[in-house]
Design an enzyme around this catalytic site. Structure first.
Site, short mmCIF file in Angstrom:
data_model
loop_
_atom_site.label_atom_id
_atom_site.label_comp_id
_atom_site.label_asym_id
_atom_site.label_seq_id
_atom_site.Cartn_x
_atom_site.Cartn_y
_atom_site.Cartn_z
N PRO A 63 -42.08 47.70 17.74
CA PRO A 63 -41.93 46.69 17.68
C PRO A 63 -42.97 45.43 18.43
CG PRO A 63 -40.55 47.21 19.69
CD PRO A 63 -41.23 48.35 18.97
N GLY A 64 -43.39 43.88 18.01
CA GLY A 64 -43.66 43.94 18.52
C GLY A 64 -43.28 42.39 18.17
N TYR A 97 -48.91 31.30 6.87
CA TYR A 97 -47.49 32.23 5.48
C TYR A 97 -46.78 30.69 5.29
CZ TYR A 97 -49.46 35.54 9.13
OH TYR A 97 -50.20 35.98 9.56
N CYS A 136 -58.93 18.19 10.64
CA CYS A 136 -59.07 17.99 8.89
C CYS A 136 -59.06 18.35 8.73
CB CYS A 136 -60.97 17.28 9.72
SG CYS A 136 -61.35 16.19 10.98
N GLU A 137 -58.07 18.59 8.19
CA GLU A 137 -57.87 19.68 6.69
C GLU A 137 -55.57 19.00 6.07
OE1 GLU A 137 -58.53 23.73 6.48
OE2 GLU A 137 -59.45 23.85 7.27
N ARG A 156 -49.37 29.88 12.06
CA ARG A 156 -48.41 30.40 10.96
C ARG A 156 -48.14 29.83 9.73
NH1 ARG A 156 -43.89 32.76 11.41
NH2 ARG A 156 -45.02 34.42 10.32
N1 LLP Z 1 -47.42 48.52 14.30
C1 LLP Z 1 -48.30 48.05 13.03
C2 LLP Z 1 -49.02 49.27 12.88
C3 LLP Z 1 -48.57 46.78 12.36
O1 LLP Z 1 -49.47 46.83 11.81
C4 LLP Z 1 -47.04 45.14 13.27
C5 LLP Z 1 -47.74 44.43 12.88
C6 LLP Z 1 -46.69 46.34 14.09
C7 LLP Z 1 -46.26 47.35 14.43
C8 LLP Z 1 -45.48 44.77 14.34
O2 LLP Z 1 -44.90 44.32 13.90
P1 LLP Z 1 -43.75 43.12 14.21
O3 LLP Z 1 -42.91 43.78 14.82
O4 LLP Z 1 -44.58 42.41 15.02
O5 LLP Z 1 -43.20 42.49 12.81
N2 LLP Z 1 -49.57 37.62 11.87
C9 LLP Z 1 -48.33 38.08 11.41
C10 LLP Z 1 -47.68 38.90 11.13
C11 LLP Z 1 -49.13 40.09 11.32
C12 LLP Z 1 -48.06 41.59 11.18
C13 LLP Z 1 -49.52 42.77 11.68
N3 LLP Z 1 -48.88 44.23 12.30
C14 LLP Z 1 -47.50 37.32 11.16
O6 LLP Z 1 -47.58 35.89 11.54
O7 LLP Z 1 -46.39 37.39 10.52
#
Ligand code: LLP
Length: 427
Positions: free
Chosen positions: A275-276, A317, A356-357, A313
């Site tokens: 989890p992130g 996105y 500037c965007e 973000r």
């Molecule tokens: N494990 C792997 C192999 C990953 O590639 C990722 C995220 C995670 C775990 C964690 O995912 P999470 O639990 O945080 O959703 N920049 C984008 C998100 C990119 C995610 C990349 N990989 C955003 O701001 O939504």
């Protein structure tokens, strides 16, 4: 409560500290994190999946300040890294290498060696070519390393196309058919113990169904491999669990667990989670100060000192981040973070930065309490993929990061200076 940012006496607090007091000391723009929120989300996930006693490998890429990594390491967290730089951060923070898993489609030789030297728990392998490279380097060091094959289960996570990873046409992992061949060929090597399956199907995934589909598919594969004598010991289901960008948007950790545990029960698999966002997103806000108001046709632009270089973000996105002033009138104390608050006296604004965007916009057509120059605005759910994706575009020094713990706060990354902007350009 999804986080510890709340209004008290019409003023926004981070835990026990007024956000305005932090902004006065640390200046703006600034990222403010709540330690209690990090801990709470980590524990919720741990408790929800307790029956499987998973190894939780916090995804460093979502928010990787060493102070935050240290706090999570103290809770017993492992770490998901995707580069030598992230591994370095974890080790600097005192994180145990033995609880680190390492993913990514383009690991370099030196990064692989660095991870072997550190003694990480597992390489999450993305291709046959990488498997060969890791195997050869392990043999050269006469070291046996553990690895998991990232399988691309071809399910639709129904999220933004830029963050969808588990479908056939993305660059990640190998499809199930190919996975069979990879295990047949590489499943019994002396220096590479390929005993795990890794999944990560996208992010954020606000329903349990794509996980269920993906896990069912790989459990069939695991059963098949085991029948052929290939021992699979670990299943890593990745990250991607949702966070509340609006109140109640994300399924609670319990819901993911309730959907998945019945599938995993009795499978004799060590479970890993990565989890992130579900831990870090609600644990951070981004605070910016209003510089000017400007009328453009029908629109009112609120020009603030934070910009797309700080929080990319929204432009990258089309992500929605709830945004609200840190000091409000009694009518405007808000508890429900939604797209269109139903409160009296709100006005529409485009909240834009100085870059500037045209895309440099934190919030478009947003109903907000009447704003005036000097107001502080909090952008919520900014802990994940906020500071870590910031840049110095337009030669803007990166913002400071502050960690609040109860009634104390600490600057955990100082604001960059103009000197920092050119530090690597001069001899
Ligand atoms: N494990 C792997 C192999 C990953 O590639 C990722 C995220 C995670 C775990 C964690 O995912 P999470 O639990 O945080 O959703 N920049 C984008 C998100 C990119 C995610 C990349 N990989 C955003 O701001 O939504």
């Amino acid at each position: 409560m999804v986080d510890h940012f709340h209004y008290r006496h019409q003023e926004l607090y981070a835990e026990q500290v007024p956000v305005a007091a932090i902004a006065d000391q640390a200046a703006t723009p600034v990222y403010i994190y709540s330690a209690a929120t990090f801990r709470e989300h980590y524990r919720r996930l741990q408790q929800a999946f307790a029956e499987c006693a998973p190894l939780i490998c916090y995804s460093v890429k979502s928010c990787g300040n060493v102070h935050i990594l240290r706090m999570l390491a103290e809770l017993g967290s492992g770490f998901d890294v995707v580069s030598g730089g992230e591994l370095y951060r974890v080790l600097q923070a005192g994180g145990p290498a033995g609880r680190v898993v390492y993913a990514g489609v383009g690991k370099t030789q030196s990064e692989i060696l660095q991870a072997m030297e550190a003694g990480i728990a597992c390489f999450n392998i993305e291709s046959e070519a990488e498997l060969e490279a890791v195997g050869a380097l392990a043999a050269g060091r006469k070291q046996t390393v553990r690895a998991a094959l990232r399988v691309n289960p071809d399910v639709d996570p129904r999220t933004h196309r830029h963050t969808s990873t588990g479908q056939k046409e993305t660059k990640f992992g190998v499809d199930i058919e190919r996975a069979r061949q990879v295990f047949a060929r590489y499943g019994r090597q002396p220096h590479l113990s390929l005993t795990g399956i890794h999944l990560h199907i996208g992010s954020p995934i606000n329903s349990t169904e794509p996980y269920v589909q993906a896990v069912k598919k790989v459990l069939d594969l695991i059963a098949e491999l085991r029948r052929e004598g290939i021992a699979i010991e670990t299943l890593n289901i990745g990250g991607g669990f949702g966070a509340d960008y609006t109140t109640g948007q994300a399924p609670a950790a319990d819901l993911y667990a309730e959907a998945l545990i019945p599938l995993l029960r009795g499978q004799d698999l060590e479970l890993i989670l990565e989890p992130g966002r579900s831990i870090s997103a609600n644990a951070g806000i981004f605070v910016t100060r209003l510089l000017y108001l400007k009328q453009g046709g029908e629109k009112t632009f609120a020009i603030v000192d934070g910009a797309m270089n700080d929080l990319i973000r929204p432009v990258l996105y089309d992500a929605f981040h709830f945004l609200w002033p840190t000091a409000v009138s009694p009518d405007h104390v808000i508890t429900n973070r939604c797209r269109e608050p139903d409160l009296p006296g709100l006005r529409p604004y485009d909240v834009v930065g100085p870059i500037c965007e045209t895309g440099d916009c934190l919030a478009k057509d947003r109903l907000l309490p009447p704003l005036k120059p000097g107001d502080l605005l909090a952008v919520f759910t900014a802990g994940a993929y906020g500071f870590v994706m910031s840049s110095q575009y337009n030669s803007r020094p990166r913002a400071a990061e502050v960690l609040v713990d109860s009634d104390r706060f600490e600057i955990i990354r100082r604001r960059e200076t103009y000197g920092d902007l050119i530090a690597h350009e001069i001899a």
